[in-house]
Design a protein around this motif. Structure first.
Motif, PDB file in Angstrom:
ATOM      1  N   ILE A 166      54.964  42.657  40.873  1.00  0.00           N
ATOM      2  CA  ILE A 166      53.533  42.986  40.767  1.00  0.00           C
ATOM      3  C   ILE A 166      52.803  42.621  42.051  1.00  0.00           C
ATOM      4  O   ILE A 166      53.121  41.633  42.714  1.00  0.00           O
ATOM      5  CB  ILE A 166      52.871  42.263  39.558  1.00  0.00           C
ATOM      6  N   HIS A 167      51.811  43.462  42.375  1.00  0.00           N
ATOM      7  CA  HIS A 167      51.020  43.235  43.600  1.00  0.00           C
ATOM      8  C   HIS A 167      49.530  43.311  43.281  1.00  0.00           C
ATOM      9  O   HIS A 167      48.727  43.580  44.172  1.00  0.00           O
ATOM     10  CB  HIS A 167      51.391  44.268  44.664  1.00  0.00           C
ATOM     11  N   HIS A 168      49.185  43.106  42.030  1.00  0.00           N
ATOM     12  CA  HIS A 168      47.790  43.162  41.633  1.00  0.00           C
ATOM     13  C   HIS A 168      47.405  41.857  40.943  1.00  0.00           C
ATOM     14  O   HIS A 168      48.276  41.086  40.522  1.00  0.00           O
ATOM     15  CB  HIS A 168      47.528  44.338  40.676  1.00  0.00           C
ATOM     16  N   LYS A 169      46.126  41.643  40.829  1.00  0.00           N
ATOM     17  CA  LYS A 169      45.622  40.414  40.210  1.00  0.00           C
ATOM     18  C   LYS A 169      45.547  40.595  38.692  1.00  0.00           C
ATOM     19  O   LYS A 169      45.148  41.659  38.213  1.00  0.00           O
ATOM     20  CB  LYS A 169      44.222  40.110  40.757  1.00  0.00           C
ATOM     21  N   ILE A 170      45.887  39.533  37.988  1.00  0.00           N
ATOM     22  CA  ILE A 170      45.818  39.535  36.524  1.00  0.00           C
ATOM     23  C   ILE A 170      44.770  38.516  36.092  1.00  0.00           C
ATOM     24  O   ILE A 170      44.758  37.377  36.576  1.00  0.00           O
ATOM     25  CB  ILE A 170      47.183  39.195  35.895  1.00  0.00           C
TER      26      ILE A 170
END
Length: 917
Positions: free
Chosen positions: A193-197
């Motif tokens: 993953i390369h996105h913010k959660i």
């Protein structure tokens, strides 16, 4: 000042901190319902066009990490049964029996996996506990039952391991398995993953969720935004922050980072009204009144009704005021209480009973048939009033399939569909049920009203039947109607009804769990009773409580803490709170008010205003007003018509008993509704005995009886009683149960009567029966009456006995001689206790002209007091007998009292007034 909700704050935070990459965000929420409300808040904050972030529930997020599809509990049960049969070579249990313990074991598997426990350690622990409980048993004391029980605990790890591997091979799983696999797959997921959660609005987390949250936090790929009230967090004993305190203390992340998103909203001014009222209906009515009062002051969108008990939904919907034009039901309504489900259960019961009653014929029980035909979803469309009428008129207790179909008019496809024979094939049965539901749905759509609520109920059950069909096609374990019904009952427990609605408009009605992360200005919470909110202690597990504590599994203590959090979160930002509870001290859901109410009162905040009121239903001073009916011109016409046609003794005694009953039955001619008489009533038994005696004596009318004649009657008596039963009781069942006993009682009564007759003849009585069940009438003419009045009636028996005319009335009930004696005439027609005397003297008056210058005896033979024999009407002074014969003097005195009664009935100025019976 308007309350700023958690989702509003969350939307501001997202836009402020992630505006450039908002479409790349993944926002994980506790449930799916919060998505719509968060998107609405984001729309208010975003100033330019943008793609929305991905908003998903925690369960969907975990499934994405694990790459495994979740399946429902019933499908899991079938898969588990497949594994069980493969591991059990002999003594395999049928699916219905297996499912009773299989469901509980699956719940334990789920808990073990969600809390990442070592399965073999848990099962070994449980097996050792059970072995220790029986360590002192001698070999001779061990039974096969005990051996099987211990074998069950030994097999647990085998079941678990085989089932786990079986599900993984299919790419499906239960929640716990998916959570365990997600943790196993966590490193791979975090690298991809390369996105913010953003995890937002969480409270209680299981071990698997904690591990996932902490792992992503440590890699700085996620942030957690809690919704924690500082007031409770700083209180070491308050359960509302039990999980928050544990997380803050134990997570390494918070050793060096701040615990974010603490609020101080609970201390703000709040008006809390605690309202007690009896029963669920009382609460529903009270909610309607509250909404009607406050809806003019604030928008319905800011009002939430939270139901502590989902059963209150239907009463509540019927209690809402007309001002509620829009509402949104964001809660699951249990399929168990679904009206359409109740119909299907009745269909199962009816056909199951008909199928099992006889393997050669298909016989319905009348109550099963009427329950189906009179169901609200069937009655308007089945066109079966004629069928119901025939069943009642002919007194069918059991009715064959062919006879039932014969009763229905041709071309009634819906009726045919309901009562079409079921076979032992579950697929065929399900297809027929599906057709019934489709037909009902089409009827509902054709109606102009288009009841959306009923449509939702029918559609929910239709989906369950389709799911059942799929299960039965894929798994061949269900082979009987009983097994199918058992499975249906299990599935319907989990089948929730979904309602259509606009989430952002109107009044919000929800359950406790649906209220997570949502805030409202006004909150109305119902069923605030101990054992309901919070729920009571329940243990549906093979793992004992002390073992759960030892292993770190949740117990009722943690479940209580979750309820506590939800309750205080509802109050956190609300300004007006209404807490309703049931004050009724009887019933399952009754008892004391919730401990949460007491806690609020004990820990009262300075800015909180708490009021406590008890609301009772309005009770008038009188339960009801006694009915009075004035005698109109039409009523007087009817009375005159009755006088011309004849007043019977029973009509006169009906008036004495209750003038209103006389008005309904005789003036308005309202008769009792025909119903199936499953057990023979006392009046029916009397009719049968009367009829049998009439038929036995009829060939010997106007003939002096002899002992030989009575003996010939005794030989025919049983056969004649049976004929009368068939004639009077029609198709009613008399070969078993209470009716068989009644049949024997009737035979015994007739036999005893004939034996008494025989004994009296042997003692020298000379008896000639003159009339049987004969109608007589006599005109009563008197200057005290407004016009001549006919008195008429049916006399059971008139005989000449030893030179005297005797008029006899049979009574199957018990009558005593003292009930047939009077000391004075005044008030005879005012008291119902003299009803038998009035009846007898009416007979004497009617019959007198047939036997001029003859001495008359009138009396009763009571079958429950037969040893006394004939009991005559008597006139006494004190205890001394004055006369037991009826002559002109007696009849004149009686006529005087009778005229008083008739004048009262015919007096236009005297209303019919109800008597309290």
């Amino acid at each position: 000042m308007k309350t700023i909700s958690f989702l509003s704050l969350l939307a501001k935070h997202i836009v402020t901190n992630y505006s450039a990459t908002i479409e790349e965000l993944v926002i994980v929420m506790p449930n799916k319902r919060a998505k719509v409300f968060l998107l609405e808040e984001l729309k208010k904050e975003v100033k330019q066009n943008s793609f929305a972030p991905k908003i998903i529930s925690i369960e969907d997020f975990i499934q994405d990490i694990a790459g495994i599809r979740s399946v429902d509990s019933v499908e899991l049960l079938f898969e588990f049964y497949t594994v069980y049969t493969s591991l059990t070579e002999k003594d395999q249990q049928p699916f219905e029996q297996f499912s009773n313990w299989g469901k509980t074991l699956l719940q334990d598997f789920n808990e073990i996996d969600r809390y990442l426990l070592e399965p073999n350690h848990v099962f070994s622990y449980l097996k050792d506990i059970e072995a220790i409980k029986r360590w002192n048993l001698e070999p001779q004391d061990k039974t096969k039952l005990i051996d099987n029980y211990l074998l069950f605990w030994e097999n647990m790890p085998l079941y678990y391991d085989a089932f786990y591997k079986h599900l993984l091979s299919k790419g499906i799983g239960y929640q716990g398995l998916i959570y365990r696999e997600a943790v196993e797959n966590l490193n791979h997921f975090s690298n991809s993953i390369h996105h913010k959660i953003i995890f937002a609005g969480f409270n209680a987390l299981n071990q698997a969720e904690e591990k996932i949250f902490q792992h992503l936090l440590s890699l700085e790929k996620a942030v957690v935004l809690w919704d924690v009230e500082e007031t409770f967090l700083n209180d070491p004993y308050h359960d509302a922050s039990l999980f928050a305190r544990k997380i803050k203390k134990s997570w390494p992340h918070y050793k060096s980072n701040p615990y974010e998103w603490l609020f101080n909203e609970f201390k703000q001014p709040k008006h809390i009204q605690i309202m007690g009222t009896p029963k669920m209906i009382g609460q529903a009515k009270l909610v309607g009144e509250i909404i009607e009062t406050i809806s003019s002051e604030q928008n319905l969108e800011n009002i939430a009704v939270v139901l502590g008990e989902e059963n209150m939904l239907i009463p509540l919907l019927h209690s809402l005021p007309e001002s509620v034009s829009h509402l949104n039901i964001t809660m699951g309504y249990s399929g168990k209480n679904n009206p359409a489900q109740l119909l299907i259960s009745k269909l199962f019961k009816m056909h199951q009973n008909a199928f099992n009653r006889s393997q050669t014929s298909y016989v319905f029980y009348y109550k099963d048939v009427l329950e189906v035909l009179q169901n609200p979803l069937v009655e308007p469309f089945a066109k079966a009033k004629a069928v119901v009428k025939k069943i009642n008129e002919n007194n069918y207790t059991f009715i064959t399939h062919s006879k039932l179909v014969e009763f229905c008019e041709k071309g009634n496809d819906f009726f045919t569909l309901l009562f079409q024979k079921w076979e032992a094939n579950p697929i065929t049965v399900l297809e027929k049920i599906s057709s019934v539901l489709l037909q009902i749905r089409n009827f509902l759509l054709d109606e102009s009203s288009n009841d959306k609520l009923t449509n939702a109920f029918v559609y929910a059950v239709f989906k369950v039947i389709n799911k059942l069909t799929t299960y039965c096609e894929e798994h061949k374990h269900i082979t009987s109607i009983e097994g199918l019904f058992s499975l249906y009952k299990q599935i319907i427990d989990f089948a929730e009804v979904s309602f259509e609605g606009e989430p952002l408009q109107g009044l919000q009605i929800m359950g406790v769990l649906e209220s997570r992360v949502l805030d409202f200005e006004t909150v109305i919470i119902t069923s605030m009773n101990e054992g309901v909110f919070p729920a009571g202690k329940s243990q549906n597990s093979f793992i004992p409580l002390d073992v759960k504590r030892e292993l770190g599994l949740p117990t009722f203590k943690e479940k209580d803490a979750i309820y506590t959090y939800h309750f205080y979160h509802l109050l956190q930002r609300a300004k007006n709170v209404y807490l309703l509870y049931n004050t009724e001290s009887e019933g399952i859901d009754a008892g004391e008010k919730s401990r949460f109410i007491t806690q609020l009162e004990v820990e009262k905040q300075p800015n909180h205003t708490i009021t406590h009121q008890i609301y009772n239903a309005y009770l008038p001073e009188k339960a009801r007003e006694l009915i009075q009916v004035e005698k109109s011109d039409l009523v007087m016409e009817r009375l005159k018509e009755m006088a011309e046609n004849g007043f019977s003794p029973s009509t006169l005694t009906t008036y004495i008993r209750n003038p209103i009953q006389f008005y309904f039955q005789r003036i308005l001619r309202i008769s009792d509704v025909d119903e199936v008489e499953e057990n023979i009533a006392a009046n029916t038994l009397g009719t049968i005995i009367h009829g049998a005696l009439e038929e036995l004596y009829k060939p010997y009318l106007n003939t002096f009886l002899s002992v030989s004649i009575i003996e010939s009657m005794l030989q025919l008596a049983n056969e004649e009683v049976l004929k009368q039963f068939k004639y009077v009781y029609k198709e009613g069942e008399i070969t078993k149960g209470k009716n068989l006993l009644a049949f024997e009682v009737a035979k015994r009564n007739v036999f005893n009567f004939l034996q008494l007759e025989k004994r009296l003849l042997e003692q020298g009585d000379a008896v000639k029966v003159l009339f049987l069940e004969q109608n007589f009438e006599q005109i009563l003419t008197d200057e005290r009456l407004p016009f001549p009045i006919k008195i008429k009636g049916n006399v059971d028996r008139i005989e000449l006995r030893n030179g005297k005319i005797r008029i006899i009335d049979y009574k199957t009930g018990k009558v005593e001689q003292n009930g047939l004696a009077i000391q004075h005439w005044q008030g005879l027609t005012e008291d119902i206790k003299y009803d038998k005397i009035i009846q007898l003297l009416c007979y004497a008056f009617m019959v007198q002209s047939e036997f001029p210058n003859k001495e008359l005896e009138v009396g009763i033979i009571s079958f429950k007091n037969l040893k006394v024999g004939f009991m005559p009407f008597q006139i006494k002074e004190g205890r001394e007998l004055v006369s037991d014969l009826v002559d002109d003097s007696v009849l004149n005195d009686f006529k005087t009292e009778l005229i008083v009664l008739l004048n009262e009935i015919l007096n236009v100025e005297l209303s019919f007034e109800e008597k309290i019976i």
